[in-house]
Design a protein around this motif. Structure first.
Motif, PDB file in Angstrom:
ATOM      1  N   GLU A 378      19.111 -43.660  41.261  1.00  0.00           N
ATOM      2  CA  GLU A 378      17.907 -44.331  41.756  1.00  0.00           C
ATOM      3  C   GLU A 378      17.901 -44.365  43.278  1.00  0.00           C
ATOM      4  O   GLU A 378      18.841 -44.866  43.910  1.00  0.00           O
ATOM      5  N   VAL A 379      16.818 -43.828  43.853  1.00  0.00           N
ATOM      6  CA  VAL A 379      16.654 -43.800  45.309  1.00  0.00           C
ATOM      7  C   VAL A 379      15.194 -44.121  45.617  1.00  0.00           C
ATOM      8  O   VAL A 379      14.294 -43.516  45.037  1.00  0.00           O
ATOM      9  N   GLU A 380      14.954 -45.069  46.518  1.00  0.00           N
ATOM     10  CA  GLU A 380      13.586 -45.410  46.921  1.00  0.00           C
ATOM     11  C   GLU A 380      13.332 -44.933  48.343  1.00  0.00           C
ATOM     12  O   GLU A 380      14.212 -44.999  49.199  1.00  0.00           O
ATOM     13  N   ASN A 381      12.119 -44.447  48.563  1.00  0.00           N
ATOM     14  CA  ASN A 381      11.695 -44.154  49.929  1.00  0.00           C
ATOM     15  C   ASN A 381      11.143 -45.421  50.552  1.00  0.00           C
ATOM     16  O   ASN A 381      10.383 -46.162  49.901  1.00  0.00           O
ATOM     17  N   GLU A 382      11.512 -45.668  51.797  1.00  0.00           N
ATOM     18  CA  GLU A 382      11.055 -46.888  52.457  1.00  0.00           C
ATOM     19  C   GLU A 382       9.555 -46.846  52.717  1.00  0.00           C
ATOM     20  O   GLU A 382       8.861 -47.856  52.621  1.00  0.00           O
ATOM     21  N   GLU A 383       9.050 -45.665  53.048  1.00  0.00           N
ATOM     22  CA  GLU A 383       7.628 -45.516  53.334  1.00  0.00           C
ATOM     23  C   GLU A 383       6.882 -45.102  52.075  1.00  0.00           C
ATOM     24  O   GLU A 383       7.377 -44.308  51.271  1.00  0.00           O
ATOM     25  N   GLU A 384       5.679 -45.682  51.879  1.00  0.00           N
ATOM     26  CA  GLU A 384       4.861 -45.327  50.724  1.00  0.00           C
ATOM     27  C   GLU A 384       4.454 -43.860  50.778  1.00  0.00           C
ATOM     28  O   GLU A 384       4.427 -43.165  49.769  1.00  0.00           O
ATOM     29  N   LEU A 385       4.149 -43.368  51.974  1.00  0.00           N
ATOM     30  CA  LEU A 385       3.800 -41.969  52.178  1.00  0.00           C
ATOM     31  C   LEU A 385       4.822 -41.328  53.113  1.00  0.00           C
ATOM     32  O   LEU A 385       5.059 -41.829  54.215  1.00  0.00           O
ATOM     33  N   VAL A 386       5.436 -40.250  52.644  1.00  0.00           N
ATOM     34  CA  VAL A 386       6.412 -39.541  53.481  1.00  0.00           C
ATOM     35  C   VAL A 386       5.670 -38.524  54.327  1.00  0.00           C
ATOM     36  O   VAL A 386       4.922 -37.684  53.820  1.00  0.00           O
ATOM     37  N   THR A 387       5.835 -38.593  55.631  1.00  0.00           N
ATOM     38  CA  THR A 387       5.202 -37.648  56.561  1.00  0.00           C
ATOM     39  C   THR A 387       6.295 -36.949  57.358  1.00  0.00           C
ATOM     40  O   THR A 387       7.493 -37.176  57.144  1.00  0.00           O
ATOM     41  N   GLU A 388       5.874 -36.111  58.289  1.00  0.00           N
ATOM     42  CA  GLU A 388       6.845 -35.408  59.133  1.00  0.00           C
ATOM     43  C   GLU A 388       7.654 -36.378  59.978  1.00  0.00           C
ATOM     44  O   GLU A 388       8.766 -36.073  60.394  1.00  0.00           O
ATOM     45  N   GLU A 389       7.079 -37.555  60.228  1.00  0.00           N
ATOM     46  CA  GLU A 389       7.745 -38.526  61.093  1.00  0.00           C
ATOM     47  C   GLU A 389       8.661 -39.478  60.313  1.00  0.00           C
ATOM     48  O   GLU A 389       9.448 -40.216  60.905  1.00  0.00           O
ATOM     49  N   THR A 390       8.564 -39.503  58.995  1.00  0.00           N
ATOM     50  CA  THR A 390       9.381 -40.431  58.198  1.00  0.00           C
ATOM     51  C   THR A 390      10.366 -39.653  57.332  1.00  0.00           C
ATOM     52  O   THR A 390      10.110 -38.518  56.941  1.00  0.00           O
ATOM     53  N   GLU A 391      11.484 -40.278  57.021  1.00  0.00           N
ATOM     54  CA  GLU A 391      12.549 -39.607  56.273  1.00  0.00           C
ATOM     55  C   GLU A 391      12.272 -39.666  54.772  1.00  0.00           C
ATOM     56  O   GLU A 391      11.916 -40.708  54.221  1.00  0.00           O
ATOM     57  N   ASP A 392      12.432 -38.535  54.106  1.00  0.00           N
ATOM     58  CA  ASP A 392      12.308 -38.459  52.655  1.00  0.00           C
ATOM     59  C   ASP A 392      13.699 -38.668  52.057  1.00  0.00           C
ATOM     60  O   ASP A 392      14.472 -37.719  51.865  1.00  0.00           O
ATOM     61  N   LYS A 393      14.021 -39.925  51.771  1.00  0.00           N
ATOM     62  CA  LYS A 393      15.364 -40.263  51.300  1.00  0.00           C
ATOM     63  C   LYS A 393      15.648 -39.680  49.922  1.00  0.00           C
ATOM     64  O   LYS A 393      16.796 -39.343  49.594  1.00  0.00           O
ATOM     65  N   GLN A 394      14.612 -39.574  49.095  1.00  0.00           N
ATOM     66  CA  GLN A 394      14.805 -39.030  47.748  1.00  0.00           C
ATOM     67  C   GLN A 394      15.170 -37.547  47.807  1.00  0.00           C
ATOM     68  O   GLN A 394      16.079 -37.098  47.111  1.00  0.00           O
ATOM     69  N   LEU A 395      14.464 -36.804  48.642  1.00  0.00           N
ATOM     70  CA  LEU A 395      14.785 -35.383  48.793  1.00  0.00           C
ATOM     71  C   LEU A 395      16.166 -35.204  49.414  1.00  0.00           C
ATOM     72  O   LEU A 395      16.942 -34.328  48.993  1.00  0.00           O
ATOM     73  N   LYS A 396      16.477 -36.038  50.386  1.00  0.00           N
ATOM     74  CA  LYS A 396      17.807 -35.963  51.027  1.00  0.00           C
ATOM     75  C   LYS A 396      18.911 -36.231  50.009  1.00  0.00           C
ATOM     76  O   LYS A 396      19.945 -35.559  50.002  1.00  0.00           O
ATOM     77  N   ALA A 397      18.689 -37.224  49.125  1.00  0.00           N
ATOM     78  CA  ALA A 397      19.676 -37.543  48.105  1.00  0.00           C
ATOM     79  C   ALA A 397      19.876 -36.362  47.160  1.00  0.00           C
ATOM     80  O   ALA A 397      21.008 -36.080  46.729  1.00  0.00           O
ATOM     81  N   ALA A 398      18.771 -35.664  46.838  1.00  0.00           N
ATOM     82  CA  ALA A 398      18.875 -34.492  45.962  1.00  0.00           C
ATOM     83  C   ALA A 398      19.672 -33.378  46.623  1.00  0.00           C
ATOM     84  O   ALA A 398      20.528 -32.738  45.997  1.00  0.00           O
ATOM     85  N   ILE A 399      19.410 -33.142  47.920  1.00  0.00           N
ATOM     86  CA  ILE A 399      20.127 -32.100  48.662  1.00  0.00           C
ATOM     87  C   ILE A 399      21.621 -32.436  48.746  1.00  0.00           C
ATOM     88  O   ILE A 399      22.484 -31.586  48.498  1.00  0.00           O
ATOM     89  N   ASP A 400      21.928 -33.699  49.065  1.00  0.00           N
ATOM     90  CA  ASP A 400      23.334 -34.125  49.179  1.00  0.00           C
ATOM     91  C   ASP A 400      24.061 -33.980  47.834  1.00  0.00           C
ATOM     92  O   ASP A 400      25.234 -33.560  47.780  1.00  0.00           O
ATOM     93  N   PHE A 401      23.354 -34.311  46.751  1.00  0.00           N
ATOM     94  CA  PHE A 401      23.941 -34.222  45.400  1.00  0.00           C
ATOM     95  C   PHE A 401      24.281 -32.756  45.071  1.00  0.00           C
ATOM     96  O   PHE A 401      25.358 -32.459  44.526  1.00  0.00           O
ATOM     97  N   LEU A 402      23.376 -31.838  45.400  1.00  0.00           N
ATOM     98  CA  LEU A 402      23.579 -30.431  45.057  1.00  0.00           C
ATOM     99  C   LEU A 402      24.596 -29.754  45.953  1.00  0.00           C
ATOM    100  O   LEU A 402      25.150 -28.702  45.602  1.00  0.00           O
ATOM    101  N   LYS A 403      24.883 -30.336  47.097  1.00  0.00           N
ATOM    102  CA  LYS A 403      25.884 -29.770  48.013  1.00  0.00           C
ATOM    103  C   LYS A 403      27.314 -30.087  47.587  1.00  0.00           C
ATOM    104  O   LYS A 403      28.256 -29.464  48.077  1.00  0.00           O
ATOM    105  N   LYS A 404      27.443 -31.052  46.694  1.00  0.00           N
ATOM    106  CA  LYS A 404      28.796 -31.482  46.306  1.00  0.00           C
ATOM    107  C   LYS A 404      29.547 -30.369  45.547  1.00  0.00           C
ATOM    108  O   LYS A 404      28.947 -29.640  44.774  1.00  0.00           O
TER     109      LYS A 404
END
Length: 404
Positions: A378-404
């Motif tokens: 479970e990962v929540e994004n802090e911002e309701e809408l992810v833009t170029e200026e805000t971090e997409d924590k869910q996508l980052k978590a997916a990338i980090d998981f697949l790098k393991k």
């Protein structure tokens, strides 16, 4: 003597005639007042009149009563076709199931257009924010909205001068759509600046998929719906990514509201081994139907599926199949929870009925409806809408998981 006798007979006869006339008048008045001026009388009269047809029911009688009152008393114009459509909608709405509804001919056409992946409009995905404002999620690539430089996060304040805040999303969507070649004026708020934008309506082909290669040789495919033909498109995008030597894959189904169950099953078969259960459905009699994968050539790739609270229906079927068969990892937030299936049946009377016919559950018989699919991580994004200026924590978590 003879005259008196005739006179008496005449008086007696006239008395009878007058009595009959008075009785008829009184009876007629009572009959009129009862049968024409009271609902009970109207129902009784219409029962006798309408009982010719064995298919007639209480609704017919009540509608006929209302029709009489309106025709006799209503001072405005009566649009019979619109009233019938509204009555049919109300009748079906009485079920209390927001997914079962009567569709007018125009609404049926719009539904078919959305399933086929194109429509006339300006080409934007919209959502409602927490305060009831209409927010642009994304302009569709190559659309009039993109050409007009609309951006993710823009707030649509007005459409052709009509205030949008507080309106339902569907209402605003209908205001934005229109005939091909016409123009619509939007009042846009972007940060602290408000300005008008005029956009021409055109036929928009919905690009339901986007793919790219991320860092670490991770393939990424975003899907916005399960429209007709999406599995074939997915295979094309996946083959492109594989040709670029990807080692793992992210399927982004966030904000994916679902679509065709047949397409969802086909897509699931790419990853679920042959013979394994993809879906369980239950009909009105609670009979279970089990759908299994029939594809002997499943993809052998490390997989993450991204979901959020707007991932619904067909998306939840796919996520449940991936999760229960342990062929991928679900990351994000608990999904919407629409675990019931609708069928669209065109009607001889015009329009169609979209009706809930089945409930579906995951392969492990986990309930989806009003529960949703809980992610493995479970990962929540802090911002309701992810833009170029805000971090997409869910996508980052997916990338980090697949790098393991």
């Amino acid at each position: 003597m003879n005259f008196d006798k005739k006179n008496n007979i005449y008086k007696f006869t006239m008395t009878i005639v007058v009595t009959i006339i008075i009785t008829f008048i009184v009876t007629s008045v009572i009959f009129y007042n009862y049968y024409m001026k009271t609902d009970t009388g109207n129902i009784e009269l219409l029962t006798n009149y309408l009982s010719i047809s064995k298919f007639t029911n209480e609704l017919d009688k009540k509608v006929e009563i209302l029709r009489r009152y309106l025709e006799n008393e209503y001072i405005g114009e009566i649009d019979e076709e619109k009233m019938i459509d509204t009555a049919l909608k109300g009748y079906v709405a009485g079920l209390g199931d927001k997914y079962t509804e009567y569709l007018t001919a125009e609404e049926l056409e719009e539904l078919m257009v959305s399933v086929n992946g194109n429509y006339v409009g300006i080409g934007i995905y919209m959502t409602l924010n927490a305060v009831g404002e209409i927010v642009v999620l994304l302009p569709i690539e190559g659309s009039p909205a993109e050409e007009a430089d609309l951006k993710t996060g823009d707030i649509i304040k007005k459409v052709n001068g009509v205030e949008c805040t507080g309106l339902e999303l569907e209402e605003v969507s209908n205001m934005v759509k229109g005939e091909e070649g016409t123009k619509v004026t939007l009042e846009i708020q972007r940060e602290d600046v408000t300005f008008p934008v005029e956009v021409e309506r055109r036929k928009v082909e919905i690009k339901s998929m986007d793919s790219k290669v991320l860092e670490g040789n991770i393939g990424y495919i975003q899907m916005v719906g399960f429209e007709e033909g999406c599995t074939a498109k997915f295979k094309e995008e996946l083959n492109k990514l594989k040709s670029q030597k990807i080692e793992s894959l992210i399927i982004d189904l966030r904000d994916n509201g679902g679509g065709l169950v047949t397409e969802t099953i086909s897509l699931s078969e790419l990853f679920v081994p042959m013979g394994n259960v993809i879906l369980r459905t239950y009909d009105k009699s609670h009979n279970e139907t089990v759908t299994k994968s029939s594809n002997p050539l499943t993809e052998k790739i490390k997989l993450v599926v991204l979901v959020n609270e707007e991932s619904a229906s067909a998306t939840e079927i796919f996520a449940g199949a991936i999760q229960d068969n342990k062929v991928g990892t679900i990351i994000g937030t608990t999904t919407f929870g629409k675990g019931i299936m609708q069928e669209v049946q065109p009607l001889a009377i015009g329009g169609a009925i979209k009706i809930t016919i089945e409930e579906f559950k995951t392969p492990n018989r986990n309930k989806i409806h009003e529960v949703g699919i809980k992610p493995d991580i479970e990962v929540e994004n802090e911002e309701e809408l992810v833009t170029e200026e805000t971090e997409d924590k869910q996508l980052k978590a997916a990338i980090d998981f697949l790098k393991k």
